[in-house]
Design a protein around this motif. Structure first.
Motif, short mmCIF file in Angstrom:
data_model
loop_
_atom_site.label_atom_id
_atom_site.label_comp_id
_atom_site.label_asym_id
_atom_site.label_seq_id
_atom_site.Cartn_x
_atom_site.Cartn_y
_atom_site.Cartn_z
N ALA A 67 26.14 47.34 107.08
CA ALA A 67 27.45 47.94 107.27
C ALA A 67 27.59 48.42 108.72
N HIS A 68 28.62 47.94 109.39
CA HIS A 68 28.85 48.30 110.79
C HIS A 68 29.80 49.49 110.87
N VAL A 95 25.07 36.05 108.12
CA VAL A 95 26.37 36.49 107.62
C VAL A 95 26.70 37.81 108.29
N CYS A 96 27.93 37.93 108.80
CA CYS A 96 28.43 39.21 109.31
C CYS A 96 27.51 39.75 110.42
N THR A 97 27.10 41.00 110.33
CA THR A 97 26.27 41.61 111.37
C THR A 97 24.83 41.10 111.36
N GLY A 98 24.52 40.19 110.43
CA GLY A 98 23.23 39.52 110.52
C GLY A 98 23.05 38.81 111.86
N THR A 115 30.47 36.99 114.59
CA THR A 115 30.06 38.03 113.66
C THR A 115 31.32 38.72 113.17
N HIS A 116 31.18 39.81 112.43
CA HIS A 116 32.34 40.57 111.96
C HIS A 116 33.20 40.96 113.16
N TRP A 117 34.53 40.88 113.00
CA TRP A 117 35.42 41.16 114.13
C TRP A 117 35.15 42.53 114.75
N ALA A 118 34.74 43.51 113.93
CA ALA A 118 34.50 44.85 114.45
C ALA A 118 33.21 44.94 115.24
N ALA A 119 32.36 43.93 115.16
CA ALA A 119 31.07 43.97 115.85
C ALA A 119 30.98 42.96 116.99
N CYS A 120 32.05 42.18 117.21
CA CYS A 120 31.99 41.15 118.25
C CYS A 120 31.78 41.74 119.64
N ASP A 135 37.13 34.70 117.15
CA ASP A 135 38.17 34.22 116.24
C ASP A 135 37.63 33.29 115.15
N ALA A 136 36.37 32.92 115.25
CA ALA A 136 35.83 31.91 114.34
C ALA A 136 35.44 32.50 112.99
#
Length: 314
Positions: A67-68, A95-98, A115-120, A135-136
């Motif tokens: 969880a970010h 996956v995600c923040t992985g 990664t998750h948009w909030a962690a890019c 954006d991917a």
């Protein structure tokens, strides 16, 4: 799948459900000490073995996220084991923040990733050697595949199934799970772009991304050659050698796939879709659809269009 205390439950469950549903994989969960882990919402997750006991070659090493920004994340022992197993894996995915865990282990250096948009922003700032594509939905760069946040793990799983077992099986799994095989969204997920190996020539790599990002843009041979700072003849050779298509064929396929998304999910007329995707006229788009898909835009819409106006049962 390398799990740990704090792992996001859906990051793990989403791709596992897809891979299990395909019938084409044996899935094992591993933690640092071989013990069950606690997910981000407190649900325990059983594991099969310790990461240190994973021996021999591995087909796919999958790293779900945390969880970010303040969720529990694994420490150095996990990263060391991740790094060790990656050398024996045919493919590494996150996956995600992985993706941040892969980056901390040095597995994304010199690669494109998401990664998750909030962690890019964090991924880009902490790891400047990683080319972040915010954006991917998912990004494939050689043997490494990274996906966006949470439910994008399902998209990732479907992409892996399609890559390994073909689009028919991936489509069947998506239909059973009631999800898009390729969800409407960022241009980076288009299958023609995802199927193209990462070009060695940096100018060509940027050019492919620019076409996928703006299908309706000016993408004549002359304009693309000018943007790449090469001759038209040399650009054509680069496309044939590294993409397997001519520049015109690549642009046409990107535009067809952009039109497919609009026809599947929107209410705009065929002529409007044609203009939006850079075809200029509906007749030009009709010829392109017949060439690429073997059907017309109107027939394609009748078959695949999904209405969003579905009333709830009462």
């Amino acid at each position: 799948m390398a799990v740990y205390d704090g792992v996001v439950l859906l990051d793990a469950a989403g791709p596992m459900q897809v891979l299990h549903g395909s019938g084409g994989y044996r899935i094992r969960l591993a933690s640092v000490d071989g013990r069950s882990v606690r997910t981000d919402i407190g649900v325990p997750l059983g594991v099969d073995l310790a990461l240190d006991d994973v021996d021999g070659p591995v087909d796919t090493l999958l790293t779900p996220g945390y969880a970010h920004p303040d969720g529990d994340r694994p420490g150095e022992p996990y990263l060391n084991l991740l790094r060790d197993i990656s050398h024996r894996a045919r493919r590494v995915a996150s996956v995600c923040t992985g993706a941040l865990l892969l980056a901390e282990a040095g597995l994304l250096d010199g690669r494109r990733a998401t990664t998750h948009w909030a962690a890019c922003a964090e991924l880009a700032s902490r790891f400047p050697r990683v080319a972040v594509e915010p954006d991917a939905i998912y990004v494939r760069d050689g043997p490494v595949v990274t996906s966006a946040g949470v439910t994008a793990g399902i998209d990732l799983g479907l992409a892996l199934v399609e890559e390994d077992h073909g689009p028919d099986l991936a489509r069947a799994v998506a239909k059973y799970l009631v999800v898009f095989l390729q969800r409407p969204g960022g241009q980076s997920q288009f299958s023609v772009r995802g199927a193209v190996a990462t070009p060695r020539h940096p100018a060509l790599r940027r050019l492919l991304d620019s076409v996928a990002a703006e299908p309706a843009g000016e993408h004549t041979l002359a304009s693309m050659a000018a943007r790449a700072a090469v001759s038209e003849r040399h650009l054509t050779r680069l496309f044939r050698r590294e993409v397997g298509l001519t520049p015109g064929q690549y642009v046409e396929r990107i535009r067809v796939e952009a039109a497919q998304v609009l026809l599947e999910t929107g209410a705009a007329g065929v002529a409007s879709v044609a203009r939006s995707c850079g075809f200029g006229s509906d007749e030009t788009m009709r010829r392109a659809f017949l060439q690429v898909l073997g059907t017309t835009p109107t027939a394609y819409r009748q078959r695949f269009h999904t209405s969003h106006a579905i009333p709830f049962s009462t």
